[in-house]
Enzyme design. Structure first.
Site, PDB file in Angstrom:
ATOM      1  N   CYS A 135      17.657   1.591   0.186  1.00  0.00           N
ATOM      2  CA  CYS A 135      18.087   0.949  -1.061  1.00  0.00           C
ATOM      3  C   CYS A 135      17.620  -0.503  -1.143  1.00  0.00           C
ATOM      4  O   CYS A 135      17.794  -1.153  -2.174  1.00  0.00           O
ATOM      5  CB  CYS A 135      19.603   1.017  -1.189  1.00  0.00           C
ATOM      6  SG  CYS A 135      20.189   2.712  -1.233  1.00  0.00           S
ATOM      7  N   HIS A 190      23.436  -4.738  -4.253  1.00  0.00           N
ATOM      8  CA  HIS A 190      23.070  -3.334  -4.457  1.00  0.00           C
ATOM      9  C   HIS A 190      24.326  -2.560  -4.846  1.00  0.00           C
ATOM     10  O   HIS A 190      25.403  -2.750  -4.273  1.00  0.00           O
ATOM     11  CB  HIS A 190      22.455  -2.765  -3.174  1.00  0.00           C
ATOM     12  CG  HIS A 190      22.383  -1.284  -3.168  1.00  0.00           C
ATOM     13  ND1 HIS A 190      21.833  -0.584  -4.215  1.00  0.00           N
ATOM     14  CD2 HIS A 190      22.821  -0.360  -2.282  1.00  0.00           C
ATOM     15  CE1 HIS A 190      21.926   0.706  -3.963  1.00  0.00           C
ATOM     16  NE2 HIS A 190      22.526   0.873  -2.789  1.00  0.00           N
ATOM     17  N   ASN A 240      24.855   5.066  -7.924  1.00  0.00           N
ATOM     18  CA  ASN A 240      23.959   4.409  -6.962  1.00  0.00           C
ATOM     19  C   ASN A 240      22.516   4.808  -7.292  1.00  0.00           C
ATOM     20  O   ASN A 240      22.111   5.934  -7.042  1.00  0.00           O
ATOM     21  CB  ASN A 240      24.347   4.844  -5.548  1.00  0.00           C
ATOM     22  CG  ASN A 240      23.490   4.197  -4.471  1.00  0.00           C
ATOM     23  OD1 ASN A 240      22.447   3.625  -4.757  1.00  0.00           O
ATOM     24  ND2 ASN A 240      23.941   4.308  -3.238  1.00  0.00           N
TER      25      ASN A 240
END
Ligand code: UT7
Length: 347
Positions: free
Chosen positions: A115, A271, A302
Site C-alpha cells: 500500500c 493510507h 482500502n
C-alpha cells in the site's frame, strides 16, 4: 546541503469506478454484517470495477486528469512510475499506460511496495528529477500513479479480507515549482513480516523425471488471492505510521536552522486501511481528526496504493470552501511491511 531546486505537485487526478458495493450488498455474499464492518473498519461502501473496466483504464483516467490539471502534454512527460500490486501481467502497467497516453519520451516502471507504492514512487520520481536537473541540467516532468484493482485480487469467500478492499486510482504530476513542494521523504521496509500480508503465487511448476531420465513438467495457474493476518498487521501499522511521521519531520529538521514540529503540520493523509488505525495514529501524534483525511476509508474502502492520491482530490478531505495550505504529511504502511512518509508544503 539542501538543493535550490524545489520539486512539487503540478497537477492531480483520480478515478473511482462508478459501481458502488455497500456493506449490505456484502451481507449477501459472505457471513458478515454492516454493523461489524462499520465498527471494526469504518467502511460504509467501496467502488468495484465493472466487467468492462480495467486496472489500466483507471490508471489512464487518473493520469489524464492530472496531466490536464498540470497543463502538461504526453510528450512532456519524461518519467512514469506506477505504484500497483494487482497488475497480473508483464510488461509493466507503467509501460502500458505510457502507450495509452502517447508519452513517447518517458521511461516507465512499476513500483511494488504494498500500500506504500505511491509514496515510494513519489520519492523515486522526486529523486530522479533532482539528479537529472543537478547533474545533467535537464528539466524532467514525472507522472506518478497509485492504482489497484483489489476486487480482482481478493477471495470473495474470505470475509476477513473481501469486505475491506476497494478499487481506484490517483495520480500526480511532479516537476519544478517556485515555492513549497516536497521537503523530505522517508521510506523503509521489513520483509521479515512478508507472510502476514501477501498474495499467493499465480504460477506453479513441478519438475519431474521419468525412468529414462527425461524431464517433464506440470504447470498450474492459480488465482493469486490476498491473505492477511489482520490483527497482527494492525498493531504494527499504527506503530510504524506514527514512527514514519516523526521520522520524516526529523529528517527535514536535520541541520535545518528553521526546524518544524508536529504542531506545524496542517493536514495528514494517512493510507486508508482502517478508520480505527487512522484514529489511533492521530491520537498518538496528538493531531486533531479534523486535520486528518478519513473519508477515503469510509466511502471507498482500502484502495491500497491509490488511497493517498485519491484523498488529494476528495472534497471531503477539508472543510467546505477552504483551500489547503501549509505543511502536509502523507504516510503509508502495507505488505512487506513497506512504509514511508512525505513532508510537503502547499502554497
Ligand atoms: O492496507 C494494508 C495494511 N492493512 C491493515 O493495516 C489492516 C490491519 N488490520 C485491520 O484493519 C483489522 O485487523 C481487521 C479489520 C482486518 C479485522 O479487525 P479485528 O478487530 O482485528 O478483527 P479480528 O480479525 O480479530 O476478528 C474478530 C472476529 C473473529 O471472530 P472470533 O474469532 O472472535 O469469533 C473473526 O472471525 O471477527 C470475525 N470476523 C468477521 N465477522 C464478521 C472477521 N471478519 C469478519 C467479517 N464479518 N467481515
Amino acid at each position: 546541503m539542501r538543493p535550490s531546486l524545489r520539486i512539487g505537485y503540478l497537477g492531480f487526478g483520480a478515478y473511482l469506478p462508478p459501481t458502488v458495493l455497500t456493506n449490505h450488498d456484502l451481507e449477501k455474499i459472505v457471513d458478515t454484517t454492516d454493523d461489524w464492518i462499520q465498527r471494526r473498519t469504518g467502511i460504509q461502501e467501496r467502488r468495484v470495477l465493472a466487467k468492462d473496466e480495467t486496472i489500466l483504464g483507471m490508471a489512464v483516467a487518473a493520469a489524464r486528469q492530472a496531466m490536464d490539471d498540470a497543463g502538461v502534454s504526453p510528450e512532456q512527460i519524461g518519467d512514469i512510475r506506477v505504484g500497483v500490486n494487482t497488475w497480473p501481467r508483464f510488461p509493466s502497467l507503467a509501460t502500458q499506460l505510457q502507450a495509452e497516453l502517447g508519452a513517447k519520451n518517458a521511461s516507465a516502471s512499476d513500483v511494488s511496495a504494498g500500500c506504500t507504492g505511491f509514496v515510494y514512487a513519489v520519492e523515486g520520481a522526486h529523486n530522479k528529477i533532482l539528479v537529472e536537473n543537478l547533474c545533467y541540467d535537464r528539466d524532467l516532468v514525472s507522472l506518478v500513479v497509485g492504482v489497484d484493482g483489489l476486487s480482482h485480487a481478493v477471495d470473495w469467500q474470505d470475509r476477513s479480507t473481501c469486505v475491506l478492499m476497494g478499487d481506484g486510482a490517483g495520480a500526480v504530476i511532479l516537476g519544478a515549482v517556485e515555492r513549497g513542494g516536497i521537503l523530505a521523504t522517508y521510506t523503509h521496509a521489513d520483509g521479515r513480516y512478508g507472510d502476514l500480508l501477501y498474495s499467493d503465487t499465480a504460477f506453479e511448476t513441478q519438475w519431474s523425471t521419468n525412468g529414462s531420465g527425461r524431464f517433464s513438467t506440470k504447470q498450474t495457474i492459480a488465482r493469486p488471492y490476498l491473505r492477511m493476518d489482520g490483527r497482527k498487521v494492525y498493531s504494527v501499522a499504527v506503530r510504524t505510521m506514527v514512527h514514519d511521521v516523526l521520522h520524516v519531520i526529523d529528517k527535514y529538521n536535520h541541520g535545518n536552522p528553521d526546524p518544524i514540529g508536529l504542531e506545524d503540520i496542517n493536514f495528514l493523509y494517512p493510507h486508508q486501511a482502517n478508520l480505527r488505525i487512522i484514529e489511533s495514529v492521530a491520537k498518538k501524534l496528538d493531531v486533531p481528526l479534523e486535520r486528518v483525511y478519513t473519508n477515503g476509508i469510509v466511502k471507498f474502502g482500502n484502495t491500497s496504493t491509490a488511497s493517498i492520491p485519491i484523498g488529494y482530490l476528495d472534497p471531503q478531505a477539508r472543510p467546505e470552501g477552504s483551500r489547503r495550505t501549509g505543511l502536509e504529511i502523507d504516510v503509508a504502511f502495507g505488505a512487506g511491511f513497506a512504509s514511508g512518509a512525505i513532508l510537503r508544503k502547499v502554497v
